[in-house]
Design an enzyme around this catalytic site. Structure first.
Site, PDB file in Angstrom:
ATOM      1  N   ASP B 343       0.822  -1.208   0.000  1.00 44.69           N
ATOM      2  CA  ASP B 343       0.000   0.000   0.000  1.00 44.69           C
ATOM      3  C   ASP B 343       0.856   1.257   0.000  1.00 44.69           C
ATOM      4  O   ASP B 343       0.518   2.253   0.630  1.00 44.69           O
ATOM      5  CB  ASP B 343      -0.894   0.003   1.253  1.00 44.69           C
ATOM      6  CG  ASP B 343      -1.714  -1.258   1.381  1.00 44.69           C
ATOM      7  OD1 ASP B 343      -1.820  -1.797   2.503  1.00 44.69           O
ATOM      8  OD2 ASP B 343      -2.226  -1.717   0.356  1.00 44.69           O
ATOM      9  N   SER B 368       2.283   6.904   0.356  1.00 45.19           N
ATOM     10  CA  SER B 368       1.505   6.038   1.224  1.00 45.19           C
ATOM     11  C   SER B 368       0.072   6.096   0.713  1.00 45.19           C
ATOM     12  O   SER B 368      -0.542   7.159   0.685  1.00 45.19           O
ATOM     13  CB  SER B 368       1.556   6.528   2.670  1.00 45.19           C
ATOM     14  OG  SER B 368       0.553   5.895   3.435  1.00 45.19           O
ATOM     15  N   ARG B 369      -0.442   4.966   0.261  1.00 40.72           N
ATOM     16  CA  ARG B 369      -1.777   4.960  -0.342  1.00 40.72           C
ATOM     17  C   ARG B 369      -2.870   5.149   0.702  1.00 40.72           C
ATOM     18  O   ARG B 369      -4.002   5.475   0.383  1.00 40.72           O
ATOM     19  CB  ARG B 369      -1.998   3.654  -1.112  1.00 40.72           C
ATOM     20  CG  ARG B 369      -0.973   3.454  -2.224  1.00 40.72           C
ATOM     21  CD  ARG B 369      -1.277   2.262  -3.082  1.00 40.72           C
ATOM     22  NE  ARG B 369      -0.068   1.776  -3.740  1.00 40.72           N
ATOM     23  CZ  ARG B 369      -0.078   0.896  -4.754  1.00 40.72           C
ATOM     24  NH1 ARG B 369      -1.201   0.428  -5.206  1.00 40.72           N
ATOM     25  NH2 ARG B 369       1.063   0.492  -5.290  1.00 40.72           N
ATOM     26  N   VAL B 370      -2.534   4.918   1.957  1.00 40.54           N
ATOM     27  CA  VAL B 370      -3.510   5.186   3.023  1.00 40.54           C
ATOM     28  C   VAL B 370      -3.546   6.681   3.291  1.00 40.54           C
ATOM     29  O   VAL B 370      -4.604   7.269   3.495  1.00 40.54           O
ATOM     30  CB  VAL B 370      -3.145   4.403   4.290  1.00 40.54           C
ATOM     31  CG1 VAL B 370      -3.982   4.856   5.480  1.00 40.54           C
ATOM     32  CG2 VAL B 370      -3.339   2.916   4.059  1.00 40.54           C
TER      33      VAL B 370
END
Lengths: 138, 503
Positions: B343, B368-370
């Site tokens: 992620d 950071s895909r979050v």
């Protein structure tokens, strides 16, 4: 369709039944060449075992190895073989081996199954049971 | 009844209950053994990944199931095994001991003690291979995992339950980042959501692992950390199962609703070990001689990182896999595989490292895909401006190299960017609490350090933080969560007066 090593072993056994004894060697060489031709060289190591199993299956025989502390069960071994033949309704090709470490009892092995009725195994099971965690509270 | 009487009675009951049953076992014979793998005949009823007992205390796992032959990896010393030996199937898949007793210990991938301490109890066993939690059991990542590294917590925030890859060439500080992250979890131990850390060393030098354990012990981190080590001198089979074993140990705590951090250092060596084992087992080689299922090797491992919903305990496993690139090539086979699984990634560059920018995080390529979903409000407020300032600085820095005349606005932007870059530098083994990060970043993005020479910035930073810790600790605690209007006013006053005192 590519044959499997087991099929080649069975074919070899059938062929050897029809051939004169001095041609059996050529038949074996041919089967080994067949394995290599079909890219089954990795099965060369286990091929003799497959042939033995195919031969015994052809004779409707079950190979059994009986291991005891002394290697000689005597009358008890004969009784065991008779019982197996009666139960399985097949011929039992048996041999005896010795392993003093068994302490007592017998271990039967047939193909990939092993039946362990030795005293060593019983003691190992007892040791495992006794060494399980104990309750710490009264 | 006294304890001794209870023990005696229990033993007597066990002896009385013991029955001498005939054991039926599925057995085979060793045909060939060497290089950590064995070819076996027989074992006609064995299943995939079933444990095999080679005798003499050596275990293995069946990987190749062919007609008349089984290929197995040996999880121990293969010198004790000879052709013709009888082996038996255990009827169980490979499992490792789990539990609180592992915390603070250094263990092998089979759960054996490697730190000279007492034997690890095998009361509870978890399977090494397990299907990952399903979609319906998960929820989105919202709770931050603070690394204590300002550059990461501000611009590449990691959440609990996320998979964030750390990627870079050799000697760029990848292990340093994860060690600092582990050290920073000390402050979570007194909260209602402590984080248990598991560091899996795959194919690493024993000296490196020993040094890491020393650092963790000195920082008090071994009180909540498990170290799983498959050394470089050990069989490749142990390196292959090490990350799965570490994850299994983490899943024990996950099932109790706790938060776990799993670090795999590194998955490049893990792929090498799997390639070695697969080639020896005569599996057909694919690209770069890796077996065809090398993607599945890592995807099934990393999918076990999760954030479970309340119905399933609410626990999390956060994964920080490490990949070592060669000459900065992130487009190679294994790196691209793992990048597509995780992620997000933290990209560490050698050029930045040698320029003295440590941690050498390339914030342009890292993601950071979050994102800010797992970031505290206070940090979210300062991080947005920080990212913008640094992006503008990177663009303008190219023009500055030409030495041409620059306008005031451009010079100001360059000065700001240089100071922010200096601010983001951090010493090793010095993770920073969130409150302190917010104070520094707030001061930096609002220009309070613009008058400070770059080479003096670190000294100013230390004095400011010392001041805040000794006199305004409550403000730091507030800023760790949110920048309230009152807190912001107080902070502005303090920074202005500090700025006045300094000048």
């Amino acid at each position: 369709m590519k044959p499997t090593p087991g099929q080649i072993a069975q074919a070899l056994v059938e062929l050897c039944r029809e051939l004169p004894p001095d041609e059996v060697g050529n038949a074996c060489d041919g089967s080994l060449s067949l394995l290599e031709t079909h890219g089954l060289s990795h099965a060369l190591r286990t091929f003799p075992r497959l042939v033995r199993h195919a031969a015994l299956a052809r004779e409707n025989a079950v190979p059994v190895t009986m291991t005891s502390p002394t290697g000689s069960l005597g009358a008890a071994g004969q009784t065991l073989v008779s019982t197996l033949e009666r139960t399985l309704a097949r011929i039992v090709e048996w041999e005896e081996t010795a392993d003093a470490g068994l302490i007592g009892g017998v271990v039967l092995r047939s193909a990939d199954d092993r039946f362990d009725a030795s005293l060593r195994s019983a003691l190992d099971q007892l040791a495992l049971s006794l060494t399980q965690p104990l309750p710490l509270r009264p | 009844m006294t304890l001794s009487q209870t023990i005696v009675r229990t033993l007597e009951e066990r002896i009385a209950a013991h029955r001498k049953d005939v054991k039926r076992e599925n057995v085979g014979t060793v045909v060939e053994v060497g290089d950590g793998i064995a070819r076996l005949s027989g074992l006609s009823k064995i299943g995939a990944s079933e444990m095999i007992d080679f005798g003499k205390g050596v275990l293995g796992s069946a990987l190749n199931l062919a007609e008349g032959e089984v290929g197995a990896i040996i999880l121990g010393d293969d010198s004790k095994i000879e052709a013709g030996d009888t082996v038996k199937a255990t009827g169980q898949i490979l499992s490792v001991p789990v539990g609180e007793a592992l915390i603070g210990r250094v263990v092998s991938p089979l759960g054996e003690a490697k730190d000279g301490g007492s034997a690890i109890p095998r009361t509870t066993l978890y399977p090494v291979e397990k299907i990952a939690p399903r979609v319906i059991e998960r929820k989105s990542v919202t709770v931050p995992l603070q690394t204590g590294i300002m550059a990461i917590d501000s611009m590449i925030p990691i959440g609990r339950g996320q998979r964030e890859l750390i990627i870079g060439d050799r000697q760029t500080g990848k292990t340093a980042v994860v060690v600092d992250t582990i050290l920073n979890q000390k402050q979570t131990q007194t909260t209602d959501r402590p984080v248990i850390c598991i560091y899996v060393a795959i194919g690493q030098k024993e000296s490196k692992v020993a040094k890491i354990v020393d650092v963790l012990r000195a920082g008090g981190a071994m009180d909540y950390t498990i170290v799983v080590s498959a050394g470089a001198s050990e069989p490749a089979a142990l390196s292959y199962i090490a990350p799965f074993a570490g994850t299994a140990m983490g899943e024990y705590f996950l099932d109790q609703g706790k938060d776990v951090l799993c670090i795999y250092d590194d998955l490049s060596k893990h792929a090498w070990a799997y390639r070695q084992v697969s080639l020896l087992l005569r599996r057909p080689p694919g690209r770069e001689a890796y077996p065809g299922d090398v993607f599945y090797l890592h995807s099934r491992l990393l999918e076990r990182a999760c954030c479970l919903d309340e119905k399933h305990g609410g626990g999390t496993i956060t994964s920080l896999p490490i990949i070592e690139t060669q000459a900065g090539d992130v487009s190679a086979y294994i790196p691209t595989n793992v990048i597509s699984i995780t992620d997000g990634q933290i990209y560490l560059e050698s050029d930045l490292f040698y320029k003295g920018i440590r941690p050498a995080v390339n914030v342009g390529l890292s993601v950071s895909r979050v994102g800010s979903a797992a970031q505290r409000k206070s940090m979210k407020k300062v991080a947005g401006k920080l990212r913008l300032d640094l992006a503008q600085y990177r663009e303008l820095a190219i023009f500055a190299q030409f030495g041409s005349d620059l306008d005031q606005a451009t010079k100001k932007q360059l000065d700001r960017g240089a100071r922010l870059t200096e601010l983001l530098k951090q010493e090793q083994y010095r993770p920073m609490p969130v409150g302190e990060q917010v104070v520094l970043l707030y001061a930096g993005v609002n220009g309070l350090f613009d008058e400070v020479p770059v080479d003096q910035l670190k000294g100013v930073q230390h004095r400011l933080l010392g001041d805040m810790r000794s006199k305004h600790y409550d403000l730091l605690e507030t800023l760790a969560g949110e920048i309230t209007p009152e807190a912001e006013e107080q902070l502005k006053r303090l920074l202005t007066s500090f700025h006045g005192k300094k000048s």
